[in-house]
Design a protein around this motif. Structure first.
Motif, mmCIF file in Angstrom:
data_model
loop_
_atom_site.group_PDB
_atom_site.id
_atom_site.type_symbol
_atom_site.label_atom_id
_atom_site.label_comp_id
_atom_site.label_asym_id
_atom_site.label_seq_id
_atom_site.Cartn_x
_atom_site.Cartn_y
_atom_site.Cartn_z
ATOM 1 N N PHE A 100 11.248 -64.917 -43.314
ATOM 2 C CA PHE A 100 12.469 -64.118 -43.260
ATOM 3 C C PHE A 100 12.864 -63.948 -41.797
ATOM 4 N N GLN A 101 14.134 -63.645 -41.572
ATOM 5 C CA GLN A 101 14.655 -63.459 -40.222
ATOM 6 C C GLN A 101 15.279 -62.081 -40.108
ATOM 7 N N LEU A 102 14.886 -61.362 -39.083
ATOM 8 C CA LEU A 102 15.398 -60.020 -38.883
ATOM 9 C C LEU A 102 16.812 -60.044 -38.300
ATOM 10 N N ASN A 103 17.542 -58.988 -38.576
ATOM 11 C CA ASN A 103 18.897 -58.814 -38.066
ATOM 12 C C ASN A 103 18.802 -58.038 -36.746
ATOM 13 N N ALA A 104 18.829 -58.760 -35.646
ATOM 14 C CA ALA A 104 18.552 -58.168 -34.329
ATOM 15 C C ALA A 104 19.698 -57.280 -33.859
ATOM 16 N N GLN B 268 16.373 -58.328 -44.406
ATOM 17 C CA GLN B 268 17.109 -59.188 -43.488
ATOM 18 C C GLN B 268 18.465 -58.588 -43.095
ATOM 19 N N ALA B 269 19.009 -57.722 -43.934
ATOM 20 C CA ALA B 269 20.315 -57.120 -43.652
ATOM 21 C C ALA B 269 20.204 -55.890 -42.746
ATOM 22 N N ALA B 270 19.067 -55.222 -42.754
ATOM 23 C CA ALA B 270 18.913 -53.969 -42.008
ATOM 24 C C ALA B 270 18.854 -54.237 -40.503
ATOM 25 N N PRO B 271 19.376 -53.324 -39.683
ATOM 26 C CA PRO B 271 19.289 -53.490 -38.228
ATOM 27 C C PRO B 271 17.836 -53.411 -37.760
ATOM 28 N N ALA B 272 17.477 -54.288 -36.834
ATOM 29 C CA ALA B 272 16.074 -54.386 -36.407
ATOM 30 C C ALA B 272 15.972 -54.477 -34.891
ATOM 31 N N THR B 273 14.846 -54.012 -34.395
ATOM 32 C CA THR B 273 14.483 -54.225 -32.995
ATOM 33 C C THR B 273 13.523 -55.404 -32.937
ATOM 34 N N ILE B 274 13.755 -56.312 -32.008
ATOM 35 C CA ILE B 274 12.874 -57.471 -31.870
ATOM 36 C C ILE B 274 12.453 -57.643 -30.420
ATOM 37 N N HIS C 18 19.409 -45.548 -44.690
ATOM 38 C CA HIS C 18 19.687 -46.884 -45.219
ATOM 39 C C HIS C 18 19.142 -47.093 -46.634
ATOM 40 N N GLY C 19 18.368 -46.151 -47.134
ATOM 41 C CA GLY C 19 17.761 -46.335 -48.439
ATOM 42 C C GLY C 19 16.469 -47.122 -48.343
ATOM 43 N N GLU C 20 15.750 -47.175 -49.460
ATOM 44 C CA GLU C 20 14.487 -47.903 -49.486
ATOM 45 C C GLU C 20 14.716 -49.391 -49.207
ATOM 46 N N ILE C 21 13.899 -49.945 -48.306
ATOM 47 C CA ILE C 21 13.927 -51.382 -48.030
ATOM 48 C C ILE C 21 12.851 -52.005 -48.906
ATOM 49 N N ASP C 22 13.269 -52.567 -50.060
ATOM 50 C CA ASP C 22 12.287 -53.044 -51.030
ATOM 51 C C ASP C 22 12.520 -54.495 -51.458
ATOM 52 N N SER C 23 13.285 -55.245 -50.662
ATOM 53 C CA SER C 23 13.496 -56.655 -50.970
ATOM 54 C C SER C 23 13.731 -57.424 -49.674
#
Length: 318
Positions: free
Chosen positions: A214-218, A185-191, A175-180
């Motif tokens: 911020f809100q994660l993308n579940a 918020q756009a990256a897939p996340a486990t919650i 996915h590349g570096e998550i630096d913002s």
């Protein structure tokens, strides 16, 4: 079962709501509970409960007996607690409640040390990821995140619980570096998620010390904190985790802290909670043992995260 025991059993029926619930709690047959309540009513000469096929309700006399039963329970508890403080060594049963992961990782180790040191102590540990009524269910001590809402409970700080964001090297390569915040918020996340609880929003302090969130993308929801970490190690998602959830994954290169410049607010603090300020000596000694397992100032789990003390967390700021 004597009269006072039946009166306390009656109180349990009222608090737990049914004969069946009490039978399951005590590992008894439902008919035994019903028979004992019937004997109590016969001894008192009054009906305490109105019974239907679906519910129980208190009679006027039953309501009065609940008050008396609560007083009896408190008197017996106070008597035992005071007597225990006169023993040269702690003895008797210590009932402990804890969340699943914290209990498996640290409370169990503390119990092993405690019983080796004080062999006259019996321990009972219940692991549940929900808030337990310490008083109603007869626990001597419970361990939980955050101060209890019940102001009558006594609480003692055990250790801080700080947050960090983690991903696997494979996830970052894909996915590349998550630096913002936008990428985060756009990256897939486990919650972590349970009925009525969805932990997908997190707060942080910006450069002006203003609270933001911020809100994660579940992409994956799970009700077990250990599964959160395992999911992230698998490489399909990132996650916000507590430091306590991390074992050796970062040290072994399976996970990488990301967005470490983000000043995430602490998740909370682990507290020991118990019903009385003058708790029995066994309770106080067990807390001391647990704190020796975890560490007095810096909790042991933070040692699994290199340079954690240098991350831009509010608790690291001077």
């Amino acid at each position: 079962m004597d009269f006072s025991s039946r009166l306390l059993l009656f109180l349990e029926v009222v608090e737990l709501g049914s004969f069946t619930n009490v039978a399951e709690q005590r590992n008894l047959d439902r008919s035994v509970v019903s028979k004992q309540i019937g004997r109590l009513e016969a001894e008192l000469g009054v009906r305490l409960l109105n019974r239907t096929t679906r519910s129980l309700s208190l009679t006027a006399a039953g309501n009065e007996m609940v008050t008396q039963a609560k007083s009896l329970r408190q008197l017996l508890g106070n008597t035992q607690r005071l007597a225990q403080n006169y023993h040269s060594e702690p003895r008797g049963l210590l009932k402990i409640s804890s969340s699943m992961m914290f209990g498996r990782q640290y409370v169990q180790d503390a119990i092993s040390i405690f019983q080796a040191k004080y062999p006259q102590i019996e321990c009972e540990l219940r692991l549940e990821d929900k808030v337990v009524d310490i008083v109603k269910e007869g626990f001597d001590i419970g361990f939980r995140i955050g101060k209890p809402k019940n102001s009558t409970l006594i609480c003692r700080k055990i250790a801080r619980s700080r947050l960090l964001i983690v991903a696997s090297p494979e996830f970052i390569a894909r996915h590349g570096e998550i630096d913002s915040i936008e990428k985060l918020q756009a990256a897939p996340a486990t919650i972590y998620s349970t009925p009525g609880l969805l932990i997908d929003k997190f707060s942080y302090l910006d450069e002006n010390q203003n609270q933001q969130s911020f809100q994660l993308n579940a992409a994956y929801k799970v009700n077990d904190v250990e599964m959160v970490v395992k999911s992230v190690v698998a490489g399909n998602t990132l996650a916000v985790v507590t430091a306590q959830m991390i074992q050796k994954e970062i040290l072994e290169g399976k996970l990488v802290p990301i967005m470490t410049h983000l000043a995430l607010e602490d998740f909370g603090t682990f507290y020991a909670v118990y019903p009385h300020r003058d708790a029995p000596i066994k309770t106080k000694l067990f807390i001391d043992v647990l704190k020796s397992v975890i560490g007095e100032d810096i909790p042991v789990w933070e040692r699994n995260i290199p340079n954690f003390d240098k991350m831009d967390l509010p608790s690291n700021r001077k």
